[in-house]
Design a protein around this motif. Structure first.
Motif, short mmCIF file in Angstrom:
data_model
loop_
_atom_site.label_atom_id
_atom_site.label_comp_id
_atom_site.label_asym_id
_atom_site.label_seq_id
_atom_site.Cartn_x
_atom_site.Cartn_y
_atom_site.Cartn_z
N LYS A 34 -7.54 58.01 -40.78
CA LYS A 34 -6.56 57.23 -41.54
C LYS A 34 -6.77 55.73 -41.39
N ALA B 194 -1.49 68.89 -39.84
CA ALA B 194 -1.87 67.69 -40.60
C ALA B 194 -2.00 67.98 -42.09
N ILE B 195 -2.33 69.22 -42.43
CA ILE B 195 -2.53 69.56 -43.84
C ILE B 195 -1.48 70.58 -44.32
N GLU C 231 -8.84 68.19 -34.06
CA GLU C 231 -7.57 68.88 -34.23
C GLU C 231 -7.73 70.02 -35.25
N GLY D 242 -5.42 68.08 -47.73
CA GLY D 242 -3.98 68.05 -47.48
C GLY D 242 -3.32 67.37 -48.66
N PHE E 1 7.04 67.87 -44.70
CA PHE E 1 6.32 66.70 -45.20
C PHE E 1 6.63 66.44 -46.67
N ALA F 79 -6.62 70.83 -38.22
CA ALA F 79 -6.89 70.55 -39.64
C ALA F 79 -8.36 70.19 -39.86
N SER F 80 -8.92 69.44 -38.93
CA SER F 80 -10.32 69.02 -39.07
C SER F 80 -11.26 70.21 -39.06
N ALA G 141 5.39 58.46 -45.30
CA ALA G 141 5.75 59.80 -44.83
C ALA G 141 4.48 60.32 -44.19
N SER G 142 4.65 61.16 -43.16
CA SER G 142 3.41 61.57 -42.50
C SER G 142 3.55 62.88 -41.77
N THR G 143 2.41 63.60 -41.72
CA THR G 143 2.31 64.74 -40.81
C THR G 143 1.86 64.24 -39.44
N GLY G 144 1.72 62.94 -39.28
CA GLY G 144 1.50 62.38 -37.95
C GLY G 144 0.38 61.38 -37.83
N GLY H 287 -6.20 62.78 -50.43
CA GLY H 287 -6.62 61.39 -50.51
C GLY H 287 -8.10 61.23 -50.18
N ASN H 288 -8.52 61.86 -49.10
CA ASN H 288 -9.93 61.73 -48.70
C ASN H 288 -10.86 62.23 -49.80
N1 F0G Z 1 -7.07 65.94 -41.52
C1 F0G Z 1 -6.18 65.25 -40.80
C2 F0G Z 1 -6.39 65.14 -39.32
C3 F0G Z 1 -5.07 64.64 -41.43
O1 F0G Z 1 -4.21 63.96 -40.70
C4 F0G Z 1 -4.91 64.80 -42.82
C5 F0G Z 1 -3.77 64.22 -43.51
C6 F0G Z 1 -5.88 65.52 -43.51
C7 F0G Z 1 -6.95 66.08 -42.83
C8 F0G Z 1 -5.80 65.69 -44.97
O2 F0G Z 1 -6.28 64.58 -45.61
O3 F0G Z 1 -4.40 64.11 -47.12
O4 F0G Z 1 -6.61 63.04 -47.43
O5 F0G Z 1 -6.29 65.46 -47.90
N2 F0G Z 1 -2.77 63.74 -42.93
C9 F0G Z 1 -1.70 63.02 -43.61
C10 F0G Z 1 -0.81 62.35 -42.60
C11 F0G Z 1 -1.02 63.79 -44.64
O6 F0G Z 1 0.37 62.13 -42.91
O7 F0G Z 1 -1.26 61.98 -41.54
P1 F0G Z 1 -5.89 64.27 -47.12
#
Ligand code: F0G
Length: 486
Positions: free
Chosen positions: A146, A353-354, A399, A274, A220, A401-402, A168-171, A277-278
């Motif tokens: 981020k 996170a997602i 983590e 998620g 979220f 989500a990764s 707003a955030s998942t963290g 954005g990426n």
């Molecule tokens: N991986 C991690 C560790 C994330 O924190 C997020 C998104 C994603 C993947 C997904 O990425 O949204 O670009 O598709 N986290 C956001 C947050 C939503 O609030 O921290 P994305």
């Protein structure tokens, strides 16, 4: 650890828009819908097109911006690492995101990240030696990718004189915003999180960095809807990825991947999805690089959803939603969201996170999928945790989500969509220490803990667990354990 290096404090009073600058002549905002195509100045703050409601891009008049004609230009900046803007892994590429004058750019040392070949993880995925690369974004100051986007959005906020910024955030977005505010003292961070939906690693960052933390009774998707309303009403600068400047910063992840591969595009980029954005930023990066003649082909893009938060997979893979050169009929998405509401179905995954059902960048992501001949897959909680354990055993903890990216790559290799000889880059979006609960529960010998954290989510085994050995507080028992397992 955060190297503090910030551009000079803003001498201008708050809320005075910048009207004259070199950058406003080359950069502007433009609606992504070709049918609308409305444009706005970069000194304006929008999270959607005022004319039609679609998402906005930051666009450039490249003839005037005159970016470097070859990538080697960026390499020369390595020699000037005492200059914070040359050191930053985002601003080192600023000629490819030239929306702000240099004196407004903010950096806290983001983007010192690593692309490394991992044969152990590559073997798990099913690729031949030397073919799997992991882009480790956990090395950023706040521990996730981020910070790439935050450097850009925060600079824009600074440029227009904002004094409060919200998300707003998942963290991870919240941890990132909080650290930029804490280091620079340029703004107050206001973060919205879903109640009980954020891992302690991430919550502790926001609290430690002094962000105003608002826990909403909801998830979220609720927090996102509320922060949009509140920031609009109170005039607070919004840094979620609906902010087009955020995504400009995230393009640089791809610039660094290319740089690490001697500017040769890989065959595949695999990324968790998620809020999308990426993936949207990556697509934009490749579209622009190709248009500028800096690359001659774009990698394919694979976006991986968790099965418990699989809106993109459902819409793209099952229901056939496509960008169609910007003429997409988005009614399948509306119908799907109505269905979710009717069934009261909430996003639910260990990859918190997602854990998102209404990705705000859906349209931009569809464009990226079209530009990069993309595919979308979903992976189970079991697949995510096994992949995460393999990534950890390979030496780069991430983590949950990764790890979806690695689990997704494995699936695509098994399906034959990704060839065993293809060059694949999986993006590890966040650091392992962001969410230790999932890790400890996977490796535990405590069945109750396993059942509570993982069994309840349908995870039935921990095939790659590295279990702690319990021994008495006696030398002979300890020596025996080391002899047996060491
Ligand atoms: N991986 C991690 C560790 C994330 O924190 C997020 C998104 C994603 C993947 C997904 O990425 O949204 O670009 O598709 N986290 C956001 C947050 C939503 O609030 O921290 P994305």
């Amino acid at each position: 650890m955060t190297p503090a290096a910030v551009a000079a404090p803003d001498p201008s009073p708050p809320c005075i828009p910048m009207t004259t600058s070199l950058t406003t002549e080359v950069a502007f905002q433009r609606c992504i819908s070709p049918a609308c195509g409305s444009t706005y100045g970069v000194e304006e703050v929008h999270t959607s097109c005022p004319a039609c409601g679609n998402l906005l891009d930051v666009a450039y008049d490249w003839d005037r911006a005159r970016p470097p004609g070859s990538f080697e230009h960026f390499e020369t900046k390595w020699m000037r690492r005492s200059d914070p803007l040359a050191f930053s892994g985002v601003w080192r590429f600023r000629e490819l995101l030239p929306f702000a004058p240099p004196e407004k750019l903010v950096t806290i040392g983001e983007g010192q990240t690593l692309l490394s070949v991992s044969d152990p993880v590559g073997g798990f995925v099913g690729l031949r030696r030397g073919r799997l690369h992991l882009q480790y974004e956990g090395l950023n100051p706040s521990g996730s990718f981020k910070d790439n986007g935050m450097a850009a959005a925060f600079s824009h906020a600074h440029m227009i004189g904002a004094r409060r910024a919200a998300c707003a955030s998942t963290g991870n977005t919240s941890a990132s915003l909080a650290v930029y505010c804490a280091v620079t003292r340029l703004m107050r961070a206001i973060i919205f999180i879903g109640s009980g939906k954020i891992s302690y690693g991430k919550l502790s960052q926001a609290l430690d960095y002094g962000a105003l933390t608002i826990q909403i009774a909801g998830d979220f998707d609720d927090a996102m809807a509320r922060v949009k309303e509140v920031s609009g009403r109170l005039g607070i600068y919004l840094v979620n990825s609906v902010n087009p400047f955020r995504l400009e910063g995230q393009k640089t992840i791809m610039f660094r991947v290319l740089e690490s591969l001697a500017w040769q595009p890989p065959d595949w980029i695999v990324v968790p999805g998620g809020n999308l954005g990426n993936s949207s930023a990556f697509g934009k990066a490749f579209i622009e690089l190709k248009a500028l003649g800096l690359i001659d082909r774009v990698p394919r893009l694979a976006i991986i959803n968790a099965a418990g938060a699989d809106t993109l997979y459902e819409l793209y893979t099952r229901r056939g939603l496509r960008w169609e050169a910007g003429r997409a009929d988005l009614s399948p998405a509306c119908h799907y969201y109505d269905e979710l509401d009717r069934l009261a179905r909430r996003a639910d995954t260990i990859a918190s996170a997602i854990e998102i059902n209404r990705p705000v960048n859906l349209n931009k992501c569809l464009r990226a999928l079209e530009a990069c001949d993309g595919v979308v897959r979903e992976v189970s909680e079991q697949e995510i945790l096994d992949a995460k354990a393999q990534v950890g055993a390979g030496g780069l903890g991430c983590e949950p989500a990764s790890a979806a990216s690695v689990a997704g790559a494995k699936r695509l290799v098994a399906e034959g969509v990704i060839g065993r000889d293809e060059r694949v880059v999986c993006i590890l979006t966040g650091h392992q220490l962001k969410d230790p609960n999932a890790t400890v529960a996977y490796h535990t010998t405590d069945q109750d803990l396993f059942d509570e954290v993982l069994g309840s989510r349908g995870v039935s085994r921990a095939s790659f667990a590295n279990r702690a050995i319990s021994v008495g507080n006696r030398i002979d028992e300890i020596v025996q354990a080391i002899d047996l397992y060491g």
